[in-house]
Design a protein around this motif. Sequence first.
Motif, PDB file in Angstrom:
ATOM      1  N   CYS A  51       0.826  -1.212   0.000  1.00 27.71           N
ATOM      2  CA  CYS A  51       0.000   0.000   0.000  1.00 27.71           C
ATOM      3  C   CYS A  51       0.857   1.257   0.000  1.00 27.71           C
ATOM      4  O   CYS A  51       0.351   2.335  -0.275  1.00 27.71           O
ATOM      5  N   THR A  52       2.114   1.122   0.331  1.00 23.84           N
ATOM      6  CA  THR A  52       3.081   2.229   0.370  1.00 23.84           C
ATOM      7  C   THR A  52       2.575   3.414   1.170  1.00 23.84           C
ATOM      8  O   THR A  52       2.922   4.562   0.896  1.00 23.84           O
ATOM      9  N   SER A  53       1.726   3.139   2.141  1.00 21.34           N
ATOM     10  CA  SER A  53       1.250   4.244   2.962  1.00 21.34           C
ATOM     11  C   SER A  53       1.296   3.929   4.443  1.00 21.34           C
ATOM     12  O   SER A  53       1.161   4.820   5.269  1.00 21.34           O
ATOM     13  N   GLN A  54       1.463   2.662   4.757  1.00 18.96           N
ATOM     14  CA  GLN A  54       1.466   2.260   6.160  1.00 18.96           C
ATOM     15  C   GLN A  54       2.822   1.656   6.521  1.00 18.96           C
ATOM     16  O   GLN A  54       3.531   1.131   5.663  1.00 18.96           O
ATOM     17  N   PRO A  55       3.167   1.725   7.794  1.00 22.13           N
ATOM     18  CA  PRO A  55       4.420   1.106   8.229  1.00 22.13           C
ATOM     19  C   PRO A  55       4.346  -0.407   8.120  1.00 22.13           C
ATOM     20  O   PRO A  55       3.358  -1.014   8.528  1.00 22.13           O
ATOM     21  N   ALA A  56       5.369  -0.984   7.571  1.00 15.66           N
ATOM     22  CA  ALA A  56       5.399  -2.432   7.417  1.00 15.66           C
ATOM     23  C   ALA A  56       5.627  -3.102   8.755  1.00 15.66           C
ATOM     24  O   ALA A  56       6.360  -2.601   9.603  1.00 15.66           O
ATOM     25  N   MET A  57       4.976  -4.200   8.930  1.00 20.05           N
ATOM     26  CA  MET A  57       5.131  -4.963  10.163  1.00 20.05           C
ATOM     27  C   MET A  57       5.857  -6.270   9.941  1.00 20.05           C
ATOM     28  O   MET A  57       6.598  -6.726  10.794  1.00 20.05           O
ATOM     29  N   VAL A  58       5.599  -6.883   8.833  1.00 22.53           N
ATOM     30  CA  VAL A  58       6.191  -8.196   8.586  1.00 22.53           C
ATOM     31  C   VAL A  58       6.796  -8.251   7.187  1.00 22.53           C
ATOM     32  O   VAL A  58       6.444  -7.472   6.305  1.00 22.53           O
ATOM     33  N   ARG A  59       7.712  -9.143   7.048  1.00 26.92           N
ATOM     34  CA  ARG A  59       8.342  -9.379   5.761  1.00 26.92           C
ATOM     35  C   ARG A  59       7.946 -10.767   5.295  1.00 26.92           C
ATOM     36  O   ARG A  59       8.197 -11.756   5.995  1.00 26.92           O
ATOM     37  N   CYS A  60       7.305 -10.838   4.149  1.00 26.43           N
ATOM     38  CA  CYS A  60       6.956 -12.138   3.589  1.00 26.43           C
ATOM     39  C   CYS A  60       8.186 -12.682   2.890  1.00 26.43           C
ATOM     40  O   CYS A  60       8.673 -12.106   1.914  1.00 26.43           O
ATOM     41  N   LEU A  61       8.690 -13.780   3.432  1.00 26.41           N
ATOM     42  CA  LEU A  61       9.938 -14.328   2.902  1.00 26.41           C
ATOM     43  C   LEU A  61       9.727 -14.985   1.548  1.00 26.41           C
ATOM     44  O   LEU A  61      10.670 -15.155   0.785  1.00 26.41           O
ATOM     45  N   VAL A  62       8.499 -15.329   1.271  1.00 31.57           N
ATOM     46  CA  VAL A  62       8.216 -15.984  -0.007  1.00 31.57           C
ATOM     47  C   VAL A  62       8.077 -14.946  -1.114  1.00 31.57           C
ATOM     48  O   VAL A  62       8.706 -15.036  -2.170  1.00 31.57           O
ATOM     49  N   GLU A  63       7.262 -13.947  -0.834  1.00 30.41           N
ATOM     50  CA  GLU A  63       7.042 -12.917  -1.849  1.00 30.41           C
ATOM     51  C   GLU A  63       8.131 -11.846  -1.813  1.00 30.41           C
ATOM     52  O   GLU A  63       8.208 -11.008  -2.702  1.00 30.41           O
ATOM     53  N   ASN A  64       8.899 -11.872  -0.738  1.00 30.12           N
ATOM     54  CA  ASN A  64       9.976 -10.899  -0.594  1.00 30.12           C
ATOM     55  C   ASN A  64       9.440  -9.470  -0.600  1.00 30.12           C
ATOM     56  O   ASN A  64       9.961  -8.583  -1.285  1.00 30.12           O
ATOM     57  N   VAL A  65       8.392  -9.268   0.159  1.00 25.15           N
ATOM     58  CA  VAL A  65       7.827  -7.933   0.282  1.00 25.15           C
ATOM     59  C   VAL A  65       7.581  -7.626   1.752  1.00 25.15           C
ATOM     60  O   VAL A  65       7.372  -8.535   2.558  1.00 25.15           O
TER      61      VAL A  65
END
Length: 407
Positions: A51-65
């Motif tokens: 969403c590029t508007s909220q602080p990220a909380m987790v990193r998806c290791l599969v999608e690498n996002v």
Amino acid sequence: MGAQCDFCGDQRSMVYCRSDAASLCLSCDRNVHSANALSRRHTRTLLCDRCTSQPAMVRCLVENVSLCQNCDWNGHSAGSEAAGHKRQTINCYSGCPSSAELSRLWSFISDIPNVAPEPNCEQGISMMSISDSGVSNQDNAAGDNSLLDIASATLTNDLDTCDRVQSLEGSSSGAGVNLLPTASDQIARPVDSTTPKVPYTPEKDMFCKDTIYEDFCVDDVDLAFENYEELFGTSHIQTEQLFDDAGIDSYFEMKEAPAGNADEQKLVQPANSNAVSADSGMSNPVAKGDSSVCIPVRQARSSLSLSFSGLTGESSAGDHQDCVVSSVLLMGEPPWHPPGPEGSYPGGSRDSALTRYKEKKKRRKFDKKIRYASRKARADVRKRVKGRFVKAGEAYDYDPLCETRSY
DNA sequence: TGGGTTCTCACGGCCACAGCCCGGA
DNA sequence: TGTCCGGGCTGTGGCCGTGAGAACC
């Protein structure tokens, strides 16, 4: 990604500062947050890639996002193809870390722009604090007595925590909703710059390896408790009520109860509310090194949800995501609890502990929620005469910045 | 036991002013 | 309907005055 930096409007924003409610590129992040001691305390984290508007909380290791809570839940909900994706929580940081330091913090980010060290930020990484909630590349230096380490250790001593982690790994909604890791106990926990850096062993958090509680330091906890208050705004009112309901004395009475097993302790706990049961979690002997006794995380979690219920409509999702309370509530001992065998109070120390608690409570302003940080910042630096604001340029007797007089 | 004094604590008002809010153009 | 403008209102922290209650004589 793709959002532009809120500050320069030129570079791609990469981090999100909750205090400023701004997305910033790393360069502006350093510039903005090296301005003064207060801004250095702002906790930042990666920006959600989706969403590029909220602080990220987790990193998806599969999608690498990197994903914020909403995007994580949306993308990894039960039944979805991505439900089983392995994810890691993302650290917050404060201070003025260099790009190299950020690279160590976020090893999964390959394109961290090079950021020159900020001269105003004299301490660099030592100034920086990392909110460790799940991932770091730093080795776990044994004996680094950080609060968050303790919090993690507390969690890792609990089998329930394994469930929790598994739930994080699996579905984020639907059938697993009850076990759903709340924002409060799952995600990045900001830490004040005064808190030591947090060493971290990923396996520890993710796979519930044994952990010990050596070097538990009450001073660290004190710091964290201050942070908790500072960072939590409204919800800490609940905490005050929590104490008020049961009474601090009841807490100490509980602590003075015979050091029996957990069940015995439960018996002497005030049983008037779930919130108090959160206290019982805090008084859990886990932090005393007894790994055989674990905090009932589900119980604590339910208490957490009660605590969070105090968040008002003004509280953003980010407020939940800050979730320092998880560090505090789950860490196994109340902040003012002194270290020592059995956690008992030596003669006379109960009074001192009580005094400390009262002093802290006195210093706090539980009933005050800062609605406009900018106004607070201005008031903090405004010159005064006998406590009253004075017009700019007029004589003053108190300057919060330098505590000097103009006459 | 009641009255007077002293002390402690809590609370609200005051100040300037940036920024929010809202109605009107 | 959307945008802009301007005026009124809000909220921020430290000091001080005031009142209530406790403690003591």
